[in-house]
Enzyme design. Structure first.
Site, PDB file in Angstrom:
ATOM      1  N   ASN A 269       8.305  -5.380  -0.791  1.00 14.50           N
ATOM      2  CA  ASN A 269       8.156  -4.218   0.081  1.00 14.50           C
ATOM      3  C   ASN A 269       6.667  -4.165   0.408  1.00 14.50           C
ATOM      4  O   ASN A 269       5.867  -3.669  -0.393  1.00 14.50           O
ATOM      5  CB  ASN A 269       8.614  -2.929  -0.594  1.00 14.50           C
ATOM      6  CG  ASN A 269       8.514  -1.744   0.370  1.00 14.50           C
ATOM      7  OD1 ASN A 269       7.960  -1.881   1.464  1.00 14.50           O
ATOM      8  ND2 ASN A 269       9.025  -0.594  -0.025  1.00 14.50           N
TER       9      ASN A 269
ATOM     10  N   ARG B 194      12.820   4.440  12.814  1.00 16.59           N
ATOM     11  CA  ARG B 194      11.593   5.241  12.784  1.00 16.59           C
ATOM     12  C   ARG B 194      10.699   4.907  13.984  1.00 16.59           C
ATOM     13  O   ARG B 194      11.182   4.410  14.992  1.00 16.59           O
ATOM     14  CB  ARG B 194      10.891   5.020  11.439  1.00 16.59           C
ATOM     15  CG  ARG B 194      11.788   5.467  10.263  1.00 16.59           C
ATOM     16  CD  ARG B 194      11.110   5.264   8.931  1.00 16.59           C
ATOM     17  NE  ARG B 194       9.871   6.038   8.841  1.00 16.59           N
ATOM     18  CZ  ARG B 194       8.944   5.851   7.894  1.00 16.59           C
ATOM     19  NH1 ARG B 194       9.123   4.913   6.964  1.00 16.59           N
ATOM     20  NH2 ARG B 194       7.850   6.590   7.876  1.00 16.59           N
TER      21      ARG B 194
ATOM     22  N   PRO C 124       0.788  -1.228   0.000  1.00 15.78           N
ATOM     23  CA  PRO C 124       0.000   0.000   0.000  1.00 15.78           C
ATOM     24  C   PRO C 124       0.823   1.283   0.000  1.00 15.78           C
ATOM     25  O   PRO C 124       1.858   1.366   0.654  1.00 15.78           O
ATOM     26  CB  PRO C 124      -0.819  -0.105   1.288  1.00 15.78           C
ATOM     27  CG  PRO C 124      -0.089  -1.075   2.139  1.00 15.78           C
ATOM     28  CD  PRO C 124       0.538  -2.050   1.187  1.00 15.78           C
TER      29      PRO C 124
ATOM     30  N   ASP D  87       1.594 -15.651   6.148  1.00 16.37           N
ATOM     31  CA  ASP D  87       1.095 -17.010   5.912  1.00 16.37           C
ATOM     32  C   ASP D  87       1.142 -17.368   4.431  1.00 16.37           C
ATOM     33  O   ASP D  87       1.458 -18.506   4.071  1.00 16.37           O
ATOM     34  CB  ASP D  87      -0.344 -17.148   6.433  1.00 16.37           C
ATOM     35  CG  ASP D  87      -0.403 -17.255   7.950  1.00 16.37           C
ATOM     36  OD1 ASP D  87       0.661 -17.390   8.588  1.00 16.37           O
ATOM     37  OD2 ASP D  87      -1.522 -17.201   8.500  1.00 16.37           O
TER      38      ASP D  87
HETATM   39  C1  DQA Z   1       8.201   1.221   3.924  1.00 19.30           C
HETATM   40  C2  DQA Z   1       8.241   1.391   5.446  1.00 19.30           C
HETATM   41  C3  DQA Z   1       6.871   1.143   6.055  1.00 19.30           C
HETATM   42  O1  DQA Z   1       6.933   1.321   7.460  1.00 19.30           O
HETATM   43  C4  DQA Z   1       5.855   2.109   5.486  1.00 19.30           C
HETATM   44  O2  DQA Z   1       4.577   1.832   6.002  1.00 19.30           O
HETATM   45  C5  DQA Z   1       5.844   2.125   4.008  1.00 19.30           C
HETATM   46  C6  DQA Z   1       7.126   2.099   3.303  1.00 19.30           C
HETATM   47  C7  DQA Z   1       9.531   1.591   3.266  1.00 19.30           C
HETATM   48  O3  DQA Z   1       9.744   1.180   2.119  1.00 19.30           O
HETATM   49  O4  DQA Z   1      10.359   2.283   3.868  1.00 19.30           O
HETATM   50  O5  DQA Z   1       4.796   2.218   3.370  1.00 19.30           O
HETATM   51  O6  DQA Z   1       7.936  -0.141   3.638  1.00 19.30           O
END
Ligand code: DQA
Length: 147
Positions: free
Chosen positions: A74, A107, A9, A87
């Site tokens: 990702n 973060r 997302p 899963d």
């Molecule tokens: C992310 C890190 C996640 O915490 C965040 O919700 C994202 C992007 C990143 O690529 O740094 O949507 O996956």
């Protein structure tokens, strides 16, 4: 070899979304660069992005039918929430690398939890768009040396 790149997302907004965190490259550019890189290594790379958890799960199921040998994922915010994605990855038993543009451990604390990390081959986090290329190279090297 055939790989799948999965993006979760909000990653469709790369380029305009919080560029100080995620950089200025669009997802289309990242995908096209990686498809070309993969091709030069003899790998067919399929790319899929969705904001919907269920569609990502379905895509992982399809990967198994399509003989995908490795997954780069990702999962965006679903990384921190989705047992369903975990899963699905375990169900198809396709080796995967978890990747992030930002260093999630530097973060907010809710980003420190990942449902994917302990079953991943590796985690690449914090190199911006370069995380994608590093993940690809790592996965390729891993699969070539674990035939
Ligand atoms: C992310 C890190 C996640 O915490 C965040 O919700 C994202 C992007 C990143 O690529 O740094 O949507 O996956």
């Amino acid at each position: 070899m055939r790989f799948l790149l999965l993006n979760g997302p909000n990653l469709n907004l790369l380029g305009s979304r919080e560029p100080e965190l995620y950089g200025s490259e669009t997802l289309e550019l990242i995908e096209n660069d990686l498809i070309a890189k993969a091709k030069s290594e003899g790998v067919e790379l399929e790319c899929f992005q969705s904001n919907s958890e269920g569609e990502l799960v379905n895509c992982i199921h399809e990967a198994s039918k399509n003989n995908v040998q490795g997954i780069l994922i990702n999962a965006g915010a679903y990384t921190h929430t989705s047992i369903a994605l975990r899963d699905a990855l375990l169900a198809v038993a396709i080796p995967y690398v978890e990747l992030h543009l930002s260093n999630t451990l530097a973060r907010e604390s809710f980003r420190h939890k990942s449902y994917l990390s302990d079953k991943a081959i590796a985690i690449i986090s914090g190199f911006g768009a370069y995380s994608y290329e590093l993940s690809f190279l790592g996965l390729l090297n891993h699969l070539r040396s674990h035939k």
